[in-house]
Design a protein around this motif. Structure first.
Motif, short mmCIF file in Angstrom:
data_model
loop_
_atom_site.label_atom_id
_atom_site.label_comp_id
_atom_site.label_asym_id
_atom_site.label_seq_id
_atom_site.Cartn_x
_atom_site.Cartn_y
_atom_site.Cartn_z
N GLY A 10 0.83 -1.20 0.00
CA GLY A 10 0.00 0.00 0.00
C GLY A 10 0.86 1.24 0.00
O GLY A 10 0.95 1.97 -0.99
N LYS A 11 1.57 1.48 1.10
CA LYS A 11 2.39 2.68 1.22
C LYS A 11 3.68 2.55 0.40
O LYS A 11 4.21 1.46 0.27
CB LYS A 11 2.73 2.90 2.69
N GLY A 12 4.13 3.67 -0.09
CA GLY A 12 5.39 3.69 -0.84
C GLY A 12 6.59 3.86 0.09
O GLY A 12 6.45 4.33 1.22
N GLY A 13 7.74 3.47 -0.39
CA GLY A 13 8.99 3.74 0.33
C GLY A 13 9.23 2.88 1.56
O GLY A 13 10.08 3.22 2.38
N VAL A 14 8.50 1.79 1.70
CA VAL A 14 8.69 0.96 2.89
C VAL A 14 9.68 -0.19 2.67
O VAL A 14 10.11 -0.83 3.62
CB VAL A 14 7.36 0.39 3.43
N VAL A 146 2.72 4.30 12.00
CA VAL A 146 1.26 4.25 11.89
C VAL A 146 0.73 4.23 10.45
O VAL A 146 -0.16 3.45 10.12
CB VAL A 146 0.54 5.39 12.68
N SER A 147 1.25 5.08 9.57
CA SER A 147 0.66 5.14 8.23
C SER A 147 0.96 3.87 7.45
O SER A 147 0.13 3.39 6.67
CB SER A 147 1.12 6.39 7.48
N SER A 148 2.12 3.29 7.66
CA SER A 148 2.46 2.05 6.97
C SER A 148 1.58 0.89 7.44
O SER A 148 1.10 0.09 6.64
CB SER A 148 3.95 1.73 7.19
N VAL A 149 1.34 0.81 8.75
CA VAL A 149 0.51 -0.27 9.30
C VAL A 149 -0.92 -0.13 8.79
O VAL A 149 -1.54 -1.11 8.37
CB VAL A 149 0.55 -0.27 10.85
N ASP A 153 -2.95 -2.79 6.37
CA ASP A 153 -4.26 -3.34 6.70
C ASP A 153 -5.22 -3.19 5.51
O ASP A 153 -5.99 -4.10 5.20
CB ASP A 153 -4.83 -2.62 7.92
N ARG A 154 -5.10 -2.05 4.87
CA ARG A 154 -5.96 -1.78 3.70
C ARG A 154 -5.65 -2.76 2.57
O ARG A 154 -6.56 -3.30 1.95
CB ARG A 154 -5.68 -0.34 3.26
N ILE A 155 -4.36 -3.00 2.33
CA ILE A 155 -3.99 -3.89 1.23
C ILE A 155 -4.39 -5.33 1.58
O ILE A 155 -4.74 -6.12 0.69
CB ILE A 155 -2.48 -3.76 0.88
N LEU A 156 -4.39 -5.67 2.87
CA LEU A 156 -4.87 -7.01 3.27
C LEU A 156 -6.35 -7.15 2.94
O LEU A 156 -6.81 -8.23 2.54
CB LEU A 156 -4.63 -7.24 4.77
N ILE A 201 -1.92 -6.23 15.53
CA ILE A 201 -2.84 -5.34 14.81
C ILE A 201 -3.18 -5.92 13.43
O ILE A 201 -4.33 -5.99 13.04
CB ILE A 201 -2.25 -3.92 14.69
N LEU A 202 -2.17 -6.38 12.72
CA LEU A 202 -2.42 -6.88 11.36
C LEU A 202 -2.88 -8.34 11.36
O LEU A 202 -3.52 -8.79 10.40
CB LEU A 202 -1.17 -6.72 10.49
N ALA A 203 -2.55 -9.05 12.42
CA ALA A 203 -3.01 -10.43 12.61
C ALA A 203 -2.68 -11.36 11.44
O ALA A 203 -3.52 -12.10 10.94
CB ALA A 203 -4.52 -10.47 12.90
N ILE A 204 -1.43 -11.27 10.97
CA ILE A 204 -0.96 -12.23 9.97
C ILE A 204 0.39 -12.78 10.44
O ILE A 204 1.08 -12.12 11.21
CB ILE A 204 -0.83 -11.63 8.54
#
Lengths: 271, 100
Positions: A10-14, A146-149, A153-156, A201-204
Motif C-alpha cells: 500500500g504505502k510507498g517507500g517501505v 502508523v501510516s504504513s501499518v 491493513d488496507r492492502i490485506l 494489529i495486522l493479525a498475519i
C-alpha cells in the motif's frame, strides 16, 4: 508446482523493491528457479536494485503488446543461478498493463519457474491490484509506523476481497508479514511500535524482521540485492525469512539492540 | 544508558503505545466499513426524510457527527427545528448513541 508471490504494502517507500530483490535472490540461491517481475510501470526501479539496468532491452509492456516474446525480455542474473528479472516499462503508463496480458505472462512463467515474485507498485490502484490479482501468496512489507501499518491493513483487505482467489472463492491468498526498517533500540526506548504490536494489529504470520541497516542503502547504491551482502544484518534477516518461507523453523533475530563497543559508538560503525 | 538517553526515554516514553492504541481504534472501524461504503450521508438523508414527514425542516440545518471511541462510539444528530407559532426560534436537539 509454481507459486506467484506478490510483494506489496500500500504505502510507498517501505522497502517493497528491496524486499522483492532480496527475497527472489534468496529463493534462487536455495536452488529454486525464480523470476522477479517489476509491476511498477512508469517508475521502473527493480532493475537498478538488481544491478541490471544497463541490460534492459525489452520490458513487460513489450511482451504484453507482442513486440517481444517473454524469453527475449527476461534478463538472467549474472551472480546467481536460477534467477531472472522481468523489468517494467519506463516510458509507458500503468494503463498499458492489462489483466489478460498479465495472466498470459504469469501462466507462461509458471511453466518454466518455481517462484514468480511480483514487485507491486505503491498504492491500491490498478497497478497494485494487477500485481496482487493472480497471487498465491503475499508478502506484506510494513514499517513499524502508523501510516504504513494502516496501509498494510488496507492492502490485506484488497487481497481478501479482490484477488482472483477471493473472486473464485478458492483458498485465500497466504499472507506473510515482513517488518522492515526495525530499529530495536528505538523500540526499547518506547519510540517505535514493537513487532508484537504490529503483528497483533495486522493479525498475519510474521515472516521476517529486517533491522534498519546502513547496508541496505550501500547495497542499492551498488545494485546488489542486500541478501548477497553476507556481513549485513539486513541481508541475514532476509536469508532467515527465505528459510522460514520454505518451511524451516528459525527463531527471529535482531530483536534486541546490538551491544556496541566504545569504538563503534564513537564512529557509528556500519551495521 | 547515558544521561542523555535517560532524559530522552522519559520524554518520548508513551509514543509507541499511543501509536498502537490509535491504530487499534481506527482499524477496527475501517475494517467494519471496508466492504460497504460510508453510510453516514445515506443515514442523514433518510433521517431527514422521516423527520420532514412530521416537521418542516431545513435540510441544511442538520448535523451528523460521529465520534469513534475504544469501547463506545457516539452518533450525534443535531437538527434545528423551525421557529414555533409564537415566532420564538428554538433549537431542539435529538441525540442518539450507538455501541460499537
Amino acid at each position: 508446482m509454481s507459486e506467484v508471490i506478490v510483494v506489496t504494502s500500500g504505502k510507498g517507500g517501505v522497502g517493497k523493491t528491496t524486499s522483492s530483490a532480496a527475497f527472489a535472490t534468496g529463493l534462487a540461491m536455495r536452488g529454486y528457479k525464480t523470476v522477479v517481475v517489476d509491476f511498477d510501470v512508469g517508475l521502473r526501479n527493480l532493475d537498478l536494485i538488481m544491478g541490471c539496468e544497463r541490460r534492459v532491452v525489452f520490458d513487460i509492456i513489450n511482451v504484453i503488446q507482442g513486440d517481444a516474446n517473454l524469453k527475449q525480455a527476461l534478463i538472467k542474473d549474472k551472480r546467481v543461478d536460477n534467477l531472472w528479472i522481468l523489468p517494467a516499462s519506463q516510458t509507458r503508463d500503468k494503463d498499458a498493463l492489462t489483466k489478460e496480458g498479465v495472466e498470459k505472462i504469469l501462466n507462461e512463467l509458471r511453466e518454466t519457474h518455481d517462484y514468480i515474485v511480483c514487485d507491486s507498485p505503491a498504492g491500491i490502484e490498478r497497478g497494485a491490484q494487477l500485481a496482487l490479482y493472480f497471487a498465491d501468496q503475499a508478502i506484506v512489507v510494513t514499517n513499524p509506523e502508523v501510516s504504513s501499518v494502516r496501509d498494510s491493513d488496507r492492502i490485506l483487505g484488497v487481497l481478501a476481497s479482490r484477488s482472483q482467489r477471493a473472486e473464485q472463492e478458492r483458498e485465500p491468498v497466504k499472507e506473510h508479514l515482513m517488518l522492515t526498517r526495525y530499529d530495536s533500540s528505538r523500540v526499547d526506548r518506547g519510540e517505535m511500535l514493537n513487532v508484537t504490536d504490529v503483528q497483533e494489529i495486522l493479525a498475519i504470520p510474521l515472516l521476517g524482521i529486517i533491522p534498519e541497516s546502513q547496508s541496505v542503502l550501500q547495497a542499492s547504491n551498488q545494485g546488489v540485492p542486500v541478501i548477497l551482502e553476507e556481513g549485513s544484518a539486513a541481508g541475514r534477516a532476509y536469508a532467515d525469512a527465505v528459510s522460514r518461507f520454505l518451511g524451516e523453523d528459525i527463531p527471529h533475530r535482531f530483536l534486541t539492540p546490538e551491544k556496541k563497543g566504545l569504538f563503534s559508538r564513537l564512529f557509528r560503525g556500519a551495521a | 544508558m547515558s544521561l542523555m538517553d535517560f532524559f530522552r526515554a522519559k520524554r518520548s516514553k508513551a509514543s509507541a503505545s499511543t501509536a498502537r492504541d490509535r491504530l487499534q481504534i481506527v482499524l477496527a472501524h475501517e475494517r467494519i466499513s471496508r466492504d460497504g461504503d460510508d453510510f453516514l450521508p445515506r443515514l442523514q438523508k433518510e433521517l431527514m426524510e422521516v423527520i420532514a414527514r412530521y416537521v418542516a425542516v431545513d435540510q441544511n440545518k442538520a448535523m451528523v457527527k460521529l465520534d469513534r471511541g475504544d469501547d463506545v462510539s457516539t452518533l450525534e444528530i443535531e437538527i434545528e427545528l423551525p421557529s414555533t407559532a409564537t415566532g420564538e426560534r428554538r433549537g431542539e436537539r435529538m441525540q442518539a448513541a450507538s455501541n460499537g
